[in-house]
Design a protein around this motif. Structure first.
Motif, PDB file in Angstrom:
ATOM      1  N   TRP A 153       0.849  -1.201   0.000  1.00 33.57           N
ATOM      2  CA  TRP A 153       0.000   0.000   0.000  1.00 33.57           C
ATOM      3  C   TRP A 153       0.888   1.255   0.000  1.00 33.57           C
ATOM      4  N   THR A 154       1.652   1.428  -1.063  1.00 37.92           N
ATOM      5  CA  THR A 154       2.673   2.476  -1.088  1.00 37.92           C
ATOM      6  C   THR A 154       2.514   3.469  -2.229  1.00 37.92           C
ATOM      7  N   ASP A 155       1.392   3.419  -2.933  1.00 37.31           N
ATOM      8  CA  ASP A 155       1.158   4.343  -4.050  1.00 37.31           C
ATOM      9  C   ASP A 155       0.404   5.572  -3.535  1.00 37.31           C
ATOM     10  N   PHE A 156       1.125   6.681  -3.420  1.00 36.89           N
ATOM     11  CA  PHE A 156       0.533   7.942  -2.960  1.00 36.89           C
ATOM     12  C   PHE A 156       0.519   8.969  -4.097  1.00 36.89           C
ATOM     13  N   SER A 157       0.255   8.493  -5.295  1.00 36.86           N
ATOM     14  CA  SER A 157       0.269   9.379  -6.465  1.00 36.86           C
ATOM     15  C   SER A 157      -1.020  10.167  -6.609  1.00 36.86           C
ATOM     16  N   LYS A 158      -2.063   9.796  -5.832  1.00 36.74           N
ATOM     17  CA  LYS A 158      -3.376  10.415  -6.024  1.00 36.74           C
ATOM     18  C   LYS A 158      -3.742  11.406  -4.917  1.00 36.74           C
ATOM     19  N   VAL A 159      -2.779  11.823  -4.110  1.00 32.93           N
ATOM     20  CA  VAL A 159      -3.105  12.793  -3.050  1.00 32.93           C
ATOM     21  C   VAL A 159      -3.688  14.046  -3.690  1.00 32.93           C
ATOM     22  N   ALA A 160      -4.767  14.553  -3.101  1.00 37.34           N
ATOM     23  CA  ALA A 160      -5.514  15.654  -3.719  1.00 37.34           C
ATOM     24  C   ALA A 160      -4.723  16.946  -3.774  1.00 37.34           C
ATOM     25  N   SER A 161      -3.805  17.116  -2.825  1.00 35.44           N
ATOM     26  CA  SER A 161      -3.005  18.353  -2.836  1.00 35.44           C
ATOM     27  C   SER A 161      -2.031  18.369  -3.999  1.00 35.44           C
ATOM     28  N   GLY A 162      -1.693  17.181  -4.530  1.00 38.96           N
ATOM     29  CA  GLY A 162      -0.697  17.081  -5.587  1.00 38.96           C
ATOM     30  C   GLY A 162       0.729  17.234  -5.087  1.00 38.96           C
ATOM     31  N   LYS A 163       0.894  17.369  -3.775  1.00 43.30           N
ATOM     32  CA  LYS A 163       2.220  17.574  -3.195  1.00 43.30           C
ATOM     33  C   LYS A 163       2.655  16.349  -2.406  1.00 43.30           C
ATOM     34  N   TYR A 164       3.925  16.051  -2.489  1.00 43.14           N
ATOM     35  CA  TYR A 164       4.545  14.907  -1.830  1.00 43.14           C
ATOM     36  C   TYR A 164       3.851  13.615  -2.249  1.00 43.14           C
ATOM     37  N   THR A 165       3.814  13.417  -3.570  1.00 40.91           N
ATOM     38  CA  THR A 165       3.445  12.099  -4.068  1.00 40.91           C
ATOM     39  C   THR A 165       4.581  11.137  -3.728  1.00 40.91           C
ATOM     40  N   ALA A 166       4.267   9.842  -3.680  1.00 42.32           N
ATOM     41  CA  ALA A 166       5.286   8.859  -3.310  1.00 42.32           C
ATOM     42  C   ALA A 166       4.906   7.501  -3.863  1.00 42.32           C
ATOM     43  N   ASN A 167       5.926   6.621  -3.959  1.00 45.70           N
ATOM     44  CA  ASN A 167       5.692   5.231  -4.336  1.00 45.70           C
ATOM     45  C   ASN A 167       6.622   4.339  -3.532  1.00 45.70           C
ATOM     46  N   TYR A 168       6.694   3.076  -3.904  1.00 46.82           N
ATOM     47  CA  TYR A 168       7.419   2.096  -3.090  1.00 46.82           C
ATOM     48  C   TYR A 168       8.884   2.459  -2.878  1.00 46.82           C
ATOM     49  N   LEU A 169       9.465   3.263  -3.779  1.00 51.92           N
ATOM     50  CA  LEU A 169      10.869   3.645  -3.623  1.00 51.92           C
ATOM     51  C   LEU A 169      11.098   4.556  -2.419  1.00 51.92           C
ATOM     52  N   ASP A 170      10.026   5.183  -1.921  1.00 52.08           N
ATOM     53  CA  ASP A 170      10.144   6.126  -0.804  1.00 52.08           C
ATOM     54  C   ASP A 170      10.005   5.454   0.556  1.00 52.08           C
ATOM     55  N   PHE A 171       9.865   4.133   0.564  1.00 55.43           N
ATOM     56  CA  PHE A 171       9.642   3.411   1.807  1.00 55.43           C
ATOM     57  C   PHE A 171      10.639   2.263   1.939  1.00 55.43           C
ATOM     58  N   HIS A 172      10.707   1.735   3.135  1.00 62.16           N
ATOM     59  CA  HIS A 172      11.550   0.554   3.355  1.00 62.16           C
ATOM     60  C   HIS A 172      10.748  -0.721   3.127  1.00 62.16           C
ATOM     61  N   PRO A 173      11.429  -1.753   2.516  1.00 62.88           N
ATOM     62  CA  PRO A 173      12.796  -1.764   1.990  1.00 62.88           C
ATOM     63  C   PRO A 173      12.858  -1.116   0.605  1.00 62.88           C
ATOM     64  N   ASN A 174      14.053  -0.643   0.231  1.00 58.87           N
ATOM     65  CA  ASN A 174      14.258  -0.079  -1.100  1.00 58.87           C
ATOM     66  C   ASN A 174      15.714  -0.294  -1.499  1.00 58.87           C
ATOM     67  N   GLU A 175      16.140   0.388  -2.562  1.00 56.04           N
ATOM     68  CA  GLU A 175      17.486   0.145  -3.065  1.00 56.04           C
ATOM     69  C   GLU A 175      18.578   0.668  -2.129  1.00 56.04           C
ATOM     70  N   LEU A 176      18.222   1.531  -1.166  1.00 57.90           N
ATOM     71  CA  LEU A 176      19.231   2.061  -0.244  1.00 57.90           C
ATOM     72  C   LEU A 176      19.482   1.122   0.927  1.00 57.90           C
ATOM     73  N   HIS A 177      18.429   0.689   1.575  1.00 54.49           N
ATOM     74  CA  HIS A 177      18.576  -0.229   2.700  1.00 54.49           C
ATOM     75  C   HIS A 177      17.226  -0.843   3.052  1.00 54.49           C
ATOM     76  N   CYS A 178      17.292  -1.874   3.850  1.00 55.98           N
ATOM     77  CA  CYS A 178      16.077  -2.625   4.167  1.00 55.98           C
ATOM     78  C   CYS A 178      15.179  -1.908   5.151  1.00 55.98           C
ATOM     79  N   CYS A 179      15.766  -1.112   6.002  1.00 57.12           N
ATOM     80  CA  CYS A 179      15.002  -0.653   7.158  1.00 57.12           C
ATOM     81  C   CYS A 179      15.744   0.488   7.842  1.00 57.12           C
ATOM     82  N   ASP A 180      15.067   1.094   8.808  1.00 59.00           N
ATOM     83  CA  ASP A 180      15.721   2.100   9.646  1.00 59.00           C
ATOM     84  C   ASP A 180      15.484   1.713  11.097  1.00 59.00           C
ATOM     85  N   GLU A 181      15.391   2.704  11.965  1.00 64.45           N
ATOM     86  CA  GLU A 181      15.335   2.414  13.404  1.00 64.45           C
ATOM     87  C   GLU A 181      14.077   1.681  13.844  1.00 64.45           C
TER      88      GLU A 181
END
Length: 460
Positions: A153-181
């Motif tokens: 559930w990581t597709d935030f492309s439809k936010v009504a404000s049009g600001k700070y859209t996001a997809n799976y790359l903006d969450f863990h895990p991704n190409e940078l690292h698996c996780c944070d604190e």
């Protein structure tokens, strides 16, 4: 008062009357000076978009009570729409102005009502603290996520404000690292190392932080800071400044202070909270004193980093609240009062009196002069602004009295400032520093509140 029920003309008139108020500063101490904070909500406040106007109606009284700042719930549209308490953020830039998640307004009201609330608070010299939830997002659409090999559930492309859209790359895990604190509630966990996410959260003039600043927020309460690096808060504050506190829910004092020093923010003193429960609910004051004398609370290690509290929207385990409030409002640290304690559950006049005592008397370091299972007596030694005091807390059902050595007040006339002894009481401390003090029973049901507070005669 529900401002929505007023005619538009009367609403406008009331708005300009409030803004015309000559008040421009907090009645007593400012937020940055350690002034008292009101947590202006509780879990599941009434819905229907009335809360911002309700809190706005409280501002004049809270100003007179000496409140320096109000802490508001997370203002952005959550996954639960009009039912959300804000801790499930969906569209950070929807403060109650776009139709999505089944509503235009948030649970608390519209953006316009929030702005009027903040403006009214400022007209009375009261600062406003935003609850910032940036560990996670909620309510996104399903999308294929190659990093987990499944839909998330990581597709935030439809936010009504049009600001700070996001997809799976903006969450863990991704190409940078698996996780944070840490993760929270199974919600998608924001990767704060991504430039895109930094840009929209705090690191630009288009960011969420910039947006909150633009409508008047003065400070920050960071939610669930165990879930991401302290560097995030430090960078946020380097960009935007403001008073700040983090919710690091733990009893490990070293961990709390390490986070506080690394982030540059204050921290809620959870170790003190649990020790007060042990002391005041279980007649075990020695456990509290041991913790204070052995550095097991934030306030005893660094009082300037400690934000103290008796209850909040998440936890409310202390039921002997009068001695707890007498403690945090006369001891070191910066105290928070819980909305329901002030407005619904406790004697408001007693809390207002303790706020006055905090702001006018409770300065300087602390010396504990007596304790047992039921009694605690300590001295605040004063500073350049406040003369100091003596607090006597009594948990027993009986009147108590005791000779105590308080050399700071040697030879002075001291006055009891709560009225809990039944009237005007002055005493003379002898020249060697000894004085006999009393405290009433702990029996709130019968009008006895179990504490007395003393300081020099004639203050205020």
């Amino acid at each position: 008062m529900n401002i929505k029920k007023l005619t538009p003309l009367l609403t406008l008139l009331l708005f300009f009357i409030v803004l015309a108020s000559p008040v421009s500063a907090a009645k007593y101490l400012e937020l940055e000076e350690g002034g008292v904070i009101m947590q202006a909500f509780y879990w599941d406040v009434p819905g229907g978009g009335i809360w911002w106007d309700h809190i706005r109606s409280k501002i004049p009284e809270w100003y007179e009570a000496g409140i320096s700042a109000i802490w508001l719930p997370p203002p952005s549209k959550g996954m639960s729409g009009g039912y959300s308490m804000g801790y499930d953020p969906y569209d950070y830039f929807d403060l109650g102005e776009y139709y999505q998640k089944g509503t235009v307004e948030t649970r608390f009201g519209s953006k316009e009502e929030l702005v009027r609330l903040i403006q009214t608070a400022h007209a009375y010299g009261i600062k406003v603290i935003a609850d910032v939830v940036i560990n996670h997002r909620a309510g996104g659409d399903l999308e294929w996520n190659p990093f987990v090999g499944d839909y998330t559930w990581t597709d935030f492309s439809k936010v009504a404000s049009g600001k700070y859209t996001a997809n799976y790359l903006d969450f863990h895990p991704n190409e940078l690292h698996c996780c944070d604190e840490g993760t929270f509630g199974g919600f998608p966990d924001i990767c704060h190392h991504k430039e895109w996410d930094q840009y929209w959260l705090w690191k630009s003039n288009e960011s969420y932080a910039a947006y909150l600043r633009s409508i008047g927020f003065d400070g920050w309460r960071f939610d669930y800071v165990k879930g991401y690096g302290a560097w995030v808060v430090r960078d946020w504050l380097n960009w935007w400044g403001g008073w700040a506190v983090g919710e690091y829910w733990d009893t490990n004092v070293d961990a709390l202070l390490s986070w506080a020093y690394e982030s540059g923010a204050k921290v809620f003193d959870f170790p003190l909270y649990y020790k007060m429960d042990e002391a005041f609910d279980n007649n075990n004051i020695p456990a509290l004193v041991y913790a204070l004398q052995n550095g097991q609370t934030v306030v005893s290690r660094d009082p300037f980093k400690a934000v103290t509290f008796v209850a909040n929207h998440d936890t409310d385990i202390i039921w002997n609240k009068y001695p707890a409030y007498a403690f945090i409002l006369t001891y070191e640290g910066q105290p928070v009062i819980f909305y329901r304690d002030f407005e619904e559950w406790l004697n408001k006049d007693k809390l207002i009196n303790l706020i006055w005592i905090h702001d006018h008397l409770a300065g300087g370091s602390t010396t504990i002069v007596y304790y047992d299972n039921d009694e605690l007596i300590f001295v605040r030694n004063g500073d350049s602004r406040r003369p100091g005091l003596i607090t006597y807390i009594n948990l027993s059902p009986n009147w108590v009295g005791r000779w105590v050595y308080v050399p700071k007040f040697a030879g002075a006339c001291i006055h009891e400032y709560t009225g809990n002894l039944g009237g005007w009481v002055d005493k003379r401390v002898d020249s060697s520093g000894w004085v006999y003090l009393e405290a009433p029973p702990h029996d709130p049901a019968n009008g006895y509140y179990g504490y007395s507070v003393w300081s020099y005669c004639g203050v205020g």
